[in-house]
Design a protein around this motif. Structure first.
Motif, mmCIF file in Angstrom:
data_model
loop_
_atom_site.group_PDB
_atom_site.id
_atom_site.type_symbol
_atom_site.label_atom_id
_atom_site.label_comp_id
_atom_site.label_asym_id
_atom_site.label_seq_id
_atom_site.Cartn_x
_atom_site.Cartn_y
_atom_site.Cartn_z
ATOM 1 N N ALA A 130 -0.159 4.309 -10.788
ATOM 2 C CA ALA A 130 -1.176 3.291 -10.473
ATOM 3 C C ALA A 130 -2.524 3.631 -11.105
ATOM 4 O O ALA A 130 -3.382 2.764 -11.243
ATOM 5 C CB ALA A 130 -1.313 3.136 -8.967
ATOM 6 N N GLY A 186 5.033 9.428 -0.307
ATOM 7 C CA GLY A 186 4.442 9.353 -1.640
ATOM 8 C C GLY A 186 5.508 9.052 -2.685
ATOM 9 O O GLY A 186 6.675 9.381 -2.498
ATOM 10 N N VAL A 244 -3.070 4.050 -2.419
ATOM 11 C CA VAL A 244 -3.021 3.070 -3.497
ATOM 12 C C VAL A 244 -2.780 1.685 -2.921
ATOM 13 O O VAL A 244 -1.920 1.490 -2.073
ATOM 14 C CB VAL A 244 -1.885 3.434 -4.483
ATOM 15 C CG1 VAL A 244 -1.549 2.265 -5.391
ATOM 16 C CG2 VAL A 244 -2.277 4.649 -5.302
ATOM 17 N N GLN A 281 2.563 5.748 -7.154
ATOM 18 C CA GLN A 281 1.137 5.890 -6.821
ATOM 19 C C GLN A 281 0.391 6.687 -7.889
ATOM 20 O O GLN A 281 -0.800 6.499 -8.093
ATOM 21 C CB GLN A 281 0.962 6.498 -5.433
ATOM 22 C CG GLN A 281 0.931 7.989 -5.364
ATOM 23 C CD GLN A 281 1.166 8.475 -3.948
ATOM 24 O OE1 GLN A 281 2.246 8.320 -3.380
ATOM 25 N NE2 GLN A 281 0.154 9.047 -3.357
ATOM 26 N N ARG A 302 0.836 -1.193 0.000
ATOM 27 C CA ARG A 302 0.000 0.000 0.000
ATOM 28 C C ARG A 302 0.872 1.245 0.000
ATOM 29 O O ARG A 302 1.935 1.241 0.607
ATOM 30 C CB ARG A 302 -0.815 0.095 1.304
ATOM 31 C CG ARG A 302 -2.048 -0.728 1.347
ATOM 32 C CD ARG A 302 -2.592 -0.692 2.777
ATOM 33 N NE ARG A 302 -3.683 -1.617 2.922
ATOM 34 C CZ ARG A 302 -4.943 -1.354 2.601
ATOM 35 N NH1 ARG A 302 -5.264 -0.150 2.159
ATOM 36 N NH2 ARG A 302 -5.879 -2.255 2.737
ATOM 37 N N ILE A 303 0.408 2.279 -0.648
ATOM 38 C CA ILE A 303 1.059 3.585 -0.527
ATOM 39 C C ILE A 303 0.011 4.515 0.078
ATOM 40 O O ILE A 303 -1.121 4.579 -0.408
ATOM 41 C CB ILE A 303 1.520 4.131 -1.894
ATOM 42 C CG1 ILE A 303 2.458 3.117 -2.574
ATOM 43 C CG2 ILE A 303 2.230 5.473 -1.725
ATOM 44 C CD1 ILE A 303 2.848 3.502 -3.993
ATOM 45 N N THR A 310 -3.903 13.237 -2.292
ATOM 46 C CA THR A 310 -3.658 12.039 -3.092
ATOM 47 C C THR A 310 -4.407 10.896 -2.433
ATOM 48 O O THR A 310 -4.565 10.878 -1.209
ATOM 49 C CB THR A 310 -2.154 11.673 -3.166
ATOM 50 O OG1 THR A 310 -1.642 11.552 -1.833
ATOM 51 C CG2 THR A 310 -1.348 12.702 -3.922
#
Ligand SMILES: [Zn+2]
Length: 408
Positions: free
Chosen positions: A363, A356, A327, A360, A208-209, A324
């Motif tokens: 993606a 970040g 992701v 991402q 995950r981001i 943002t």
């Protein structure tokens, strides 16, 4: 097929690149569009051409080196810009590792079924206008107004900065038209945190981001004489901020474990020994790996701000500066990287990226994954940023084998 990178060559490249923009404090100062950045761009272009890759640069200054095979593209890269007085590995390690992987694939004449492209994205660090200028341009996600009339983090109009470069607002805004048919993107990066080192694991596979909300906020009260206004009659904006910052941090720590909230910058007005602050401006940033938590934090934290404001006779205002979304890395990439680690005999663990990355942004167009290598003492964005070469070698070999698995 088992192959490894030529690690001596990779290390030499990284050291060469790390000397470009070296500053008097022992760090690297290479913000995008600075003279050092242009020197680094020229260096990368030469390396890409020497490797026998097809070089191109898009209107946003993103640089690419391509092994042409037609059809879909598998991409690997990162960025070569740095924060002022940063380190030599953040971003650079990912670009140089991707270049080395492509070089080995060319040398060994690995038969590819898909195009393979090395990428270096402009201004990942957000020194110009917002984070991820290059990858956002590449994806067609830029705000035209920001590009035409925004200011850089150094306070200059971005348009003035552009005039001193070969790039234009039009070029940046049209960069996404040259986007190839992307199938996957992989980015190797230093972890920039302490988790892998603490766990004693050389490879982190990002699942995950985190997403980020960045706001500019203020409590507004009333200025007054610090000697004559009784404490109970004050509408002190600073006390509102202090009260809010403590309550909000406590709330996130207990209700949203693992998420982050930070007041990074504050200014009191009028800002004097003997005047009660009538206004407190501050930045508020929160991050989470889950979109639901991010939305919940936003709602709850602003509820707290309103409560504090009404108790203390203040007004709370805020505006969004940047957002943002979190992701989730495509499961097929996570399992592919885990499988390659098993084959290579490298210990790995799944991690969340709190910082970040261009990955991402990409993606939004394709499956996008990341490989982390440990950051000793968790240090990054500083001259003391470093890696253990053995960890980086493992990360680069993993990247190479994953790219072959994806493109061959
Ligand atoms: Zn980076």
């Amino acid at each position: 097929m088992h192959m490894t990178v030529n690690f001596e060559r990779l290390k030499r490249d990284l050291e060469e690149l790390g000397r470009i923009g070296r500053d008097e404090h022992g760090g690297v100062s290479r913000p995008s569009f600075s003279p050092a950045d242009f020197e680094a761009r020229q260096w990368l272009k030469t390396k890409i051409e020497e490797a026998g890759l097809c070089y191109r640069q898009d209107g946003a200054g993103n640089q690419f080196g391509r092994i042409e095979c037609g059809g879909p593209t598998v991409m690997a890269g990162s960025h070569i810009d740095t924060v002022p007085n940063g380190g030599m590995f953040d971003g650079a390690a990912g670009v140089v590792a991707a270049l080395e992987a492509a070089r080995r694939i060319v040398e060994e004449k690995v038969p590819l079924k898909k195009a393979l492209e090395v990428a270096s994205f402009t201004d990942e660090e957000g020194n110009l206008v917002g984070d991820f200028l290059g990858s956002r341009a590449f994806m067609g996600l830029l705000d035209e107004k920001e590009i035409r009339s925004g200011r850089t983090s150094f306070g200059l109009p971005f348009a003035d900065v552009l005039k001193k470069t070969p790039f234009t607002a039009e070029g940046i805004l049209s960069a996404h038209r040259s986007r190839p048919e992307l199938e996957a993107y992989l980015e190797l990066h230093i972890e920039q945190g302490p988790v892998l080192e603490e766990e004693g694991v050389p490879i982190g596979i990002v699942e995950r981001i985190t997403g980020k909300h960045y706001r500019q906020c203020a409590f507004i009260g009333e200025s007054g004489h610090a000697g004559t206004t009784p404490l109970e009659l004050r509408r002190d904006a600073f006390l509102g901020l202090a009260d809010f910052a403590l309550k909000a941090t406590q709330h996130v720590a207990t209700k949203h474990y693992g998420s982050m909230i930070t007041v990074g910058k504050a200014a009191l007005h009028p800002g004097s020994f003997s005047v009660i602050p009538g206004r407190a401006d501050f930045t508020l940033e929160f991050r989470s790996g889950a979109a639901e938590s991010l939305a919940a934090i936003e709602k709850e934290v602003f509820g707290l701000a309103e409560d504090v404001a009404s108790t203390r006779g203040l007004t709370f205002i805020s505006r969004v500066v940047d957002k943002t979304t979190p992701v989730v890395v495509a499961p097929r990439l996570v399992s592919l990287l885990e499988e390659e680690c098993r084959t290579l005999g490298y210990p790995s663990m799944r991690v969340t990226s709190g910082a970040g990355h261009d990955a991402q942004i990409l993606a939004g167009a394709c499956d996008s994954g990341m490989i982390f290598v440990p950051s000793p003492d968790g240090i990054s964005h500083a001259p003391a940023e470093r890696v253990d070469w053995e960890d980086l070698e493992m990360g680069a070999n993993l990247l190479l084998m994953a790219l072959i698995a994806l493109a061959a």
